[in-house]
Motif scaffolding. Structure first.
Motif, PDB file in Angstrom:
ATOM      1  N   LEU B  79       0.838  -1.205   0.000  1.00 12.52           N
ATOM      2  CA  LEU B  79       0.000   0.000   0.000  1.00 12.52           C
ATOM      3  C   LEU B  79       0.871   1.253   0.000  1.00 12.52           C
ATOM      4  CD1 LEU B  79      -2.840  -0.948   2.491  1.00 12.52           C
ATOM      5  CD2 LEU B  79      -3.158  -0.193   0.142  1.00 12.52           C
ATOM      6  N   ASP B  80       1.932   1.199   0.796  1.00 11.66           N
ATOM      7  CA  ASP B  80       2.872   2.316   0.816  1.00 11.66           C
ATOM      8  C   ASP B  80       3.418   2.585  -0.578  1.00 11.66           C
ATOM      9  OD1 ASP B  80       2.915   3.238   3.367  1.00 11.66           O
ATOM     10  OD2 ASP B  80       4.531   1.933   4.050  1.00 11.66           O
ATOM     11  N   ALA B  81       3.801   1.486  -1.238  1.00 12.25           N
ATOM     12  CA  ALA B  81       4.397   1.625  -2.564  1.00 12.25           C
ATOM     13  C   ALA B  81       3.370   2.187  -3.548  1.00 12.25           C
ATOM     14  CB  ALA B  81       4.902   0.278  -3.053  1.00 12.25           C
ATOM     15  N   TYR B  82       2.122   1.726  -3.416  1.00 13.36           N
ATOM     16  CA  TYR B  82       1.050   2.270  -4.254  1.00 13.36           C
ATOM     17  C   TYR B  82       0.983   3.778  -4.103  1.00 13.36           C
ATOM     18  CZ  TYR B  82      -1.752  -1.730  -5.758  1.00 13.36           C
ATOM     19  OH  TYR B  82      -2.225  -2.839  -6.373  1.00 13.36           O
ATOM     20  N   ALA B  83       0.988   4.180  -2.807  1.00 13.56           N
ATOM     21  CA  ALA B  83       0.762   5.585  -2.502  1.00 13.56           C
ATOM     22  C   ALA B  83       1.822   6.455  -3.149  1.00 13.56           C
ATOM     23  CB  ALA B  83       0.748   5.789  -1.001  1.00 13.56           C
ATOM     24  N   SER B  84       3.060   5.979  -3.144  1.00 10.92           N
ATOM     25  CA  SER B  84       4.103   6.822  -3.723  1.00 10.92           C
ATOM     26  C   SER B  84       4.321   6.429  -5.182  1.00 10.92           C
ATOM     27  CB  SER B  84       5.387   6.718  -2.914  1.00 10.92           C
ATOM     28  OG  SER B  84       5.624   5.376  -2.559  1.00 10.92           O
ATOM     29  N   ILE B  85       3.231   6.414  -5.924  1.00  7.79           N
ATOM     30  CA  ILE B  85       3.195   6.061  -7.337  1.00  7.79           C
ATOM     31  C   ILE B  85       4.203   4.983  -7.717  1.00  7.79           C
ATOM     32  CG2 ILE B  85       2.059   8.108  -8.274  1.00  7.79           C
ATOM     33  CD1 ILE B  85       4.725   9.392  -8.698  1.00  7.79           C
ATOM     34  N   GLY B  86       4.309   3.972  -6.849  1.00  6.96           N
ATOM     35  CA  GLY B  86       5.123   2.813  -7.191  1.00  6.96           C
ATOM     36  C   GLY B  86       6.610   3.009  -7.013  1.00  6.96           C
ATOM     37  N   MET B  87       6.990   4.155  -6.529  1.00  9.61           N
ATOM     38  CA  MET B  87       8.418   4.410  -6.380  1.00  9.61           C
ATOM     39  C   MET B  87       8.907   3.919  -5.023  1.00  9.61           C
ATOM     40  SD  MET B  87       9.501   5.509  -9.004  1.00  9.61           S
ATOM     41  CE  MET B  87       9.756   6.705 -10.264  1.00  9.61           C
ATOM     42  N   PRO B  88      10.094   3.356  -4.971  1.00 16.13           N
ATOM     43  CA  PRO B  88      10.593   2.856  -3.695  1.00 16.13           C
ATOM     44  C   PRO B  88      10.897   3.987  -2.728  1.00 16.13           C
ATOM     45  CG  PRO B  88      12.264   2.627  -5.389  1.00 16.13           C
ATOM     46  CD  PRO B  88      11.046   3.121  -6.070  1.00 16.13           C
ATOM     47  N   LEU B  89      11.273   5.128  -3.235  1.00 16.39           N
ATOM     48  CA  LEU B  89      11.436   6.275  -2.354  1.00 16.39           C
ATOM     49  C   LEU B  89      10.981   7.512  -3.097  1.00 16.39           C
ATOM     50  CD1 LEU B  89      14.779   7.257  -3.241  1.00 16.39           C
ATOM     51  CD2 LEU B  89      14.938   5.142  -2.015  1.00 16.39           C
ATOM     52  N   LEU B  90      10.266   8.333  -2.399  1.00 12.17           N
ATOM     53  CA  LEU B  90       9.723   9.498  -3.054  1.00 12.17           C
ATOM     54  C   LEU B  90       9.586  10.600  -2.012  1.00 12.17           C
ATOM     55  CD1 LEU B  90       8.708  10.182  -5.889  1.00 12.17           C
ATOM     56  CD2 LEU B  90       6.414   9.656  -5.130  1.00 12.17           C
ATOM     57  N   TYR B  91       9.600  11.843  -2.464  1.00 14.47           N
ATOM     58  CA  TYR B  91       9.443  12.943  -1.509  1.00 14.47           C
ATOM     59  C   TYR B  91       8.040  12.921  -0.909  1.00 14.47           C
ATOM     60  CZ  TYR B  91       7.356  14.964  -5.712  1.00 14.47           C
ATOM     61  OH  TYR B  91       6.589  15.170  -6.826  1.00 14.47           O
ATOM     62  N   LYS B  92       7.862  13.697   0.136  1.00 14.46           N
ATOM     63  CA  LYS B  92       6.577  13.680   0.834  1.00 14.46           C
ATOM     64  C   LYS B  92       5.624  14.728   0.258  1.00 14.46           C
ATOM     65  CE  LYS B  92       8.019  11.253   4.689  1.00 14.46           C
ATOM     66  NZ  LYS B  92       8.163  10.053   3.869  1.00 14.46           N
ATOM     67  N   HIS B  93       4.391  14.291   0.069  1.00 14.72           N
ATOM     68  CA  HIS B  93       3.388  15.246  -0.394  1.00 14.72           C
ATOM     69  C   HIS B  93       2.027  14.721   0.016  1.00 14.72           C
ATOM     70  CE1 HIS B  93       0.843  17.376  -3.456  1.00 14.72           C
ATOM     71  NE2 HIS B  93       1.567  18.357  -2.991  1.00 14.72           N
ATOM     72  N   TRP B  94       1.109  15.637   0.295  1.00 13.41           N
ATOM     73  CA  TRP B  94      -0.184  15.194   0.815  1.00 13.41           C
ATOM     74  C   TRP B  94      -0.938  14.318  -0.172  1.00 13.41           C
ATOM     75  CZ3 TRP B  94      -4.539  16.366  -1.860  1.00 13.41           C
ATOM     76  CH2 TRP B  94      -4.460  17.433  -2.769  1.00 13.41           C
ATOM     77  N   SER B  95      -0.721  14.524  -1.457  1.00 10.62           N
ATOM     78  CA  SER B  95      -1.507  13.761  -2.428  1.00 10.62           C
ATOM     79  C   SER B  95      -1.179  12.267  -2.331  1.00 10.62           C
ATOM     80  CB  SER B  95      -1.254  14.273  -3.836  1.00 10.62           C
ATOM     81  OG  SER B  95       0.089  14.106  -4.180  1.00 10.62           O
ATOM     82  N   PHE B  96       0.060  11.944  -1.936  1.00  8.94           N
ATOM     83  CA  PHE B  96       0.391  10.528  -1.762  1.00  8.94           C
ATOM     84  C   PHE B  96      -0.329   9.974  -0.534  1.00  8.94           C
ATOM     85  CE2 PHE B  96       4.515  12.318  -3.544  1.00  8.94           C
ATOM     86  CZ  PHE B  96       4.064  12.186  -4.842  1.00  8.94           C
ATOM     87  N   GLY B  97      -0.473  10.826   0.479  1.00 10.80           N
ATOM     88  CA  GLY B  97      -1.225  10.424   1.671  1.00 10.80           C
ATOM     89  C   GLY B  97      -2.680  10.170   1.324  1.00 10.80           C
ATOM     90  N   LYS B  98      -3.198  11.003   0.446  1.00 10.87           N
ATOM     91  CA  LYS B  98      -4.585  10.834   0.012  1.00 10.87           C
ATOM     92  C   LYS B  98      -4.737   9.505  -0.714  1.00 10.87           C
ATOM     93  CE  LYS B  98      -7.521  12.587  -3.647  1.00 10.87           C
ATOM     94  NZ  LYS B  98      -7.619  13.544  -4.739  1.00 10.87           N
TER      95      LYS B  98
END
Lengths: 435, 541
Positions: B79-98
């Protein structure tokens, strides 16, 4: 090929994202949280909550085609009996509109629904709330300490070794004692080799002697010596904690209908959750009264039932007794909240008022009175005995506040109003406006 | 989904379109010991399954892959990976939280199940597998992602041209730290505002057509110097004495010329709005430009994936199908495992018809897989029709070679244009609808018959052309010295205007970045009529 087990990696990688999202949708979530309180049963005031956020708040727009614009052709599968030229009705918009591949990422204008965890829910709930006038910081009860950096020391656990300090000492010592450098040694060795190559045995022997001297010296003066070691030092700084006690006084008489009791209990439940969540060291005392008053535990207070007449002063006397026995006003911040439907034996009014006026309010940092009433009436014209009596107190004591609650929906605003983090002057202002 | 993820469907599905027919000449050496008997997986089993797959993938299919890194994760991590558009590491942004909140809600409700795997176009190729998969599924997933997708990433020309697999992880790490540092220094809100704007323009952050050669800074400076020396050399004080303001029309001309020159200097028209703003927006701070660059990098990284959805999934699905069947033929997996595989495979390539409740457009897995199986058939056992349509390859054998070539040199649009056969069109029962917003009804304009095949193929190919499916926007005018107005034009084709509210909201973000008034025109491509005008002023900070 590698196989890596990531299952034990730290969880909740997207926690930061979630916090940012909650911050973004805060206004909506707060509305939803307030709404939730109305519907919730007392038993589950503490719990997770499904929250609806308006689509507008968390919208991510982009340049996309309008749904019903212009002409387009598209290919879809599953033809059964159509021929070229056949005319078919349009599907209702949104319902699998065929070949709608390009349109955004499938997000409509619907509101966004998700679940807040219990902690997030309560954080939102009690944000900006605090106990007023928490002034008597009592340093006797020093339970908590916090470690604070305080210089360096010469011994300690390896984890606290300060490399910079240690290396600085080492370097200083090596310079001061003239420890031969590695380069010097290397240079000397090169010279020896050179001399040997030339066949100059005499120089080589002298150089070898010199080399030996250097090596001995290097051994004698170590690179890092135990006296170089420095460890980070921490001091335990006592953290001042404040002691506070909250008295919850509730009328449990027959005139309090179930609905009114429910209102009062909701208020206290909120108070209870608020206090137990934010103040580890707050004691809570529950007192329930009819014509007599008893200290009870929280289970009985919230769930037990009891009926009888109403003598408010009994509860006040009980409270005074408890204060005397257990909570010396010098050491404790004392708070009280009273909930009632406003009835009291007429004969008891003078005693109640004098108890409050002369003793209790003086002891308290804050005394809040909540009058629960199902009727939505003009409270100036139909004043209950307690309300009219307490009005006089309110004018004389700034730490006394009173509010009326007629429905569950009002509980949170009233609660918020009573405990909002604001200066007492603002509260006084709000009080003036409210009454 | 950004990187490739295989959807898992719980619904029972019909049998696969093409039952696994045992190849007549297949060496049915069932003597080998099956790799596994139970459904639980272990790291040793994963390893031996991987080796068996690799032997087939490299040895028989001739695939060429990046080194693989298989990572086992939990459903929450998925689910985490889904949220960050599939990237293993990504910067933080509210849209990923959404996104996380939405996916989690759906997942907990059971309305959506998670992908079995997620694969990242990087070198080494990172392939996530979920711990709750059975060993059969893990085998399928490794064949699908670690070899199918991996081969496609490494060999397809778009990925080669647009992404740098060896650098992506480092860049993401940089981006993450950079954004965190910006948040520290400039505050969460300021960073969020900039990222919001950049995200809104993300799909306008790529150069769709071959990137125009840009002058390097050095070349630019040189040109500025040249111009200056030319002016000096041709300077004549006499010109100064000429009356200049007697003809206002001339001034207008001059103004028009200035605008044109400025436009030329800025390289207008410019379709990459993010690039343009990053380089030219007058009011942005350096860190904001860097944020735009980060978002632009992401947009560019994902652009090939958008263009090769059908091919990429088709390739991976074809590869896992071949490999699983070969494993079965070799006796390395048992019948139970094979049935489990077929069940899951057939739900992945299930294509409901347009009038089915489950219909959600063409399933890229289904279409890609069917086309590739069909290509294989055309190479091995062509019909007469295939001979007419695919003269070059029909009956030529070497299906794997043909496929490898297709995977390397085509994208969805050209692949469909070239290889969609009448057989597949019939199997899918494709037909074309002409939809005019003004008419209350739609018309069937082509069906899968002799007259319709080419029409269908052309339209379907265009349907997969990202360039024609996305609105075409360009910066056409930017005044940097005067009123600083920016003009963006949407080239409208077939009367398809932008969604009004969306466009206005996005334009607002654009204006916030530009810092001055922004105007957007929607101009008909055919006759140049301006159909709609939008206007936005930046919001005060």
């Amino acid at each position: 090929m590698h196989i890596i087990d990531r299952r034990l990696n730290p969880k909740s990688k997207s926690l930061g994202n979630r916090q940012r999202f909650l911050r973004r949708a805060k206004a909506d979530i707060k509305d939803a949280v307030q709404e939730a309180l109305k519907k919730r049963k007392i038993a589950d005031v503490e719990g997770s909550e499904r929250v609806r956020v308006r689509a507008k708040t968390v919208k991510e727009p982009s340049f996309v085609f309008g749904r019903d614009e212009g002409q387009r052709d598209f290919v879809i599968p599953g033809i059964k009996q159509y021929l070229v030229g056949d005319v078919i009705p349009k599907p209702p918009s949104g319902a699998g509109g065929g070949g709608q591949k390009g349109s955004a990422d499938g997000e409509g204008e619907d509101d966004f629904v998700f679940t807040l965890t219990k902690d997030e829910f309560l954080d939102m709930f009690f944000e900006d709330l605090a106990l007023p006038n928490l002034v008597k910081t009592q340093l006797k009860n020093l339970k908590a300490t916090t470690p604070a950096r305080a210089g360096f020391r010469t011994d300690g656990p390896p984890a606290q070794l300060s490399y910079t300090r240690t290396m600085r000492n080492s370097l200083a010592r090596r310079i001061a004692l003239r420890r031969p450098k590695t380069e010097e040694m290397k240079a000397l060795e090169a010279k020896i080799a050179e001399a040997e190559a030339k066949g100059d045995e005499e120089t080589a022997a002298a150089l070898r002697l010199e080399l030996k001297r250097i090596e001995t010296r290097r051994r004698a003066i170590s690179y890092i010596d135990p006296i170089d070691l420095r460890y980070r030092r921490f001091e335990q700084i006592p953290k001042p904690t404040t002691q506070a006690v909250m008295f919850c006084l509730m009328d449990a008489s027959a005139s309090m209908t179930e609905a009114l009791k429910d209102l009062a209990k909701r208020f206290f439940m909120l108070l209870y959750v608020f206090l137990s969540r934010h103040y580890e060291d707050v004691d809570i005392v529950f007192i329930r009264h009819t014509t007599t008053a008893h200290e009870v535990d929280e289970e009985t207070f919230f769930r037990g039932s009891q009926t009888g007449g109403t003598v408010v002063s009994t509860a006040l006397v009980e409270m005074l007794q408890i204060v005397q026995d257990r909570y010396s006003p010098e050491d404790w911040n004392i708070y009280a909240a009273q909930a009632s439907d406003g009835h009291n034996f007429i004969d008891d009014m003078s005693q109640t008022l004098s108890l409050l006026d002369q003793e209790i309010i003086g002891l308290c940092q804050y005394f809040a009175y909540i009058e629960v009433d199902e009727r939505d009436i003009d409270q100036e014209r139909f004043q209950s005995p307690l309300w009219s009596g307490y009005r006089l107190l309110e004018e004389r004591h700034k730490q006394f506040a009173m509010r009326r609650v007629t429905s569950p929906a009002e509980i949170y605003p009233v609660f918020h109003d009573l405990f909002a983090k604001s200066s007492s002057s603002e509260r006084a202002g709000a009080k003036a406006a409210g009454s | 989904m950004a990187n490739e993820a295989t959807p898992k469907s719980d619904k029972p599905k019909r049998k696969p379109r093409k039952a696994p027919k045992a190849k007549p000449a297949a060496p049915a050496l069932k003597s080998a010991q099956p790799l596994f008997e139970t459904s639980d997986w272990s790291f040793d089993l994963l390893r031996s399954a991987y080796d068996a797959i690799e032997e087939i993938a490299i040895g028989e299919l001739g695939l060429d892959v990046y080194p693989n890194q298989i990572e086992v994760i939990t459903s929450e991590q998925m689910l985490d990976a889904y949220a960050s558009i599939g990237m293993p590491l990504l910067y933080k942004h509210w849209s990923f939280g959404k996104r996380f909140a939405r996916d989690e809600t759906l997942y907990r409700k059971g309305a959506q199940s998670l992908a079995y795997e997620l694969v990242i176009n990087s070198d080494p190729c990172i392939c996530y597998v979920m711990e709750e998969n059975s060993i059969t599924m893990q085998t399928l997933v490794m064949a699908h992602a670690a070899f199918g997708h991996n081969h496609f990433f490494k060999n397809n020309y778009l990925f080669k041209q647009w992404t740098r697999a060896d650098a992506v992880l480092d860049y993401l790490d940089f981006a993450k730290r950079y954004v965190a540092k910006c948040e520290e220094r400039h505050g969460l809100e300021a960073v969020e505002r900039t990222l919001d704007c950049a995200h809104a323009l993300m799909s306008n952050g790529v150069n769709r057509y071959a990137a125009p050669r840009r002058l390097s800074d050095a070349r630019k400076r040189e040109r500025a110097l040249e111009r200056l020396s030319y002016e000096e050399a041709t300077y004549d004080d006499l010109w100064r004495t000429l009356p200049t303001s007697d003809a206002p029309a001339e001034a207008d001309d001059e103004h028009a010329r200035d605008t044109r020159l400025e436009a030329e200097d800025l390289g207008l028209p410019e379709e990459n709005l993010l690039y343009f703003l990053e380089k030219n927006a007058p009011k942005l701070a350096d860190w904001q430009r860097e944020l735009l660059r980060i978002v632009r990098y992401l947009a560019q990284y994902f652009y090939p994936q958008r263009q090769t959805k059908v091919m990429n999934e088709g390739c991976a699905t074809f590869v896992h199908y071949e490999i699983m069947n070969r494993l079965f033929e070799k006796g390395l997996i048992g019948e139970g495992a094979m049935l489990e595989f077929l069940h899951s495979h057939s739900s992945v390539v299930f294509q409901p018809g347009f009038d089915d409740r489950r219909f959600g457009g063409l399933n890229p897995y289904a279409l890609g897989f069917a086309m590739m199986r069909d290509l294989q058939r055309i190479c091995d056992e062509p019909t007469e029709e295939d001979g007419e349509w695919f003269r070059d390859i029909a009956g030529g054998g070497d299906a794997y070679g043909v496929l490898r070539e297709a995977w390397a040199d085509y994208r969805d649009e050209s692949f469909i244009h070239q290889f969609l056969s009448p057989t597949v069109m019939r199997d899918f029962r494709l037909f074309r609808i002409a939809d005019d917003a003004e008419d209350p009804e739609m018309e069937v304009s082509a069906i899968h018959d002799e007259r319709g095949y080419r029409e269908l193929r052309k339209t379907l190919a265009r349907q997969y052309d990202v360039g024609s499916q996305d609105p075409r926007l360009e910066v056409v005018e930017a005044n940097l010295s005067g009123n600083r107005r920016l003009v963006v034009n949407h080239a409208v084709r077939d009367g398809r205007l932008l969604d009004k509210t969306e466009a206005e909201n996005t334009l607002q973000y654009l204006a916030d970045l530009w810092g001055h008034r922004v105007k957007m025109l929607e101009t008909d491509v055919e006759d140049g009529d301006v159909l709609v005008e939008h206007d936005a002023l930046p919001r005060p900070r």
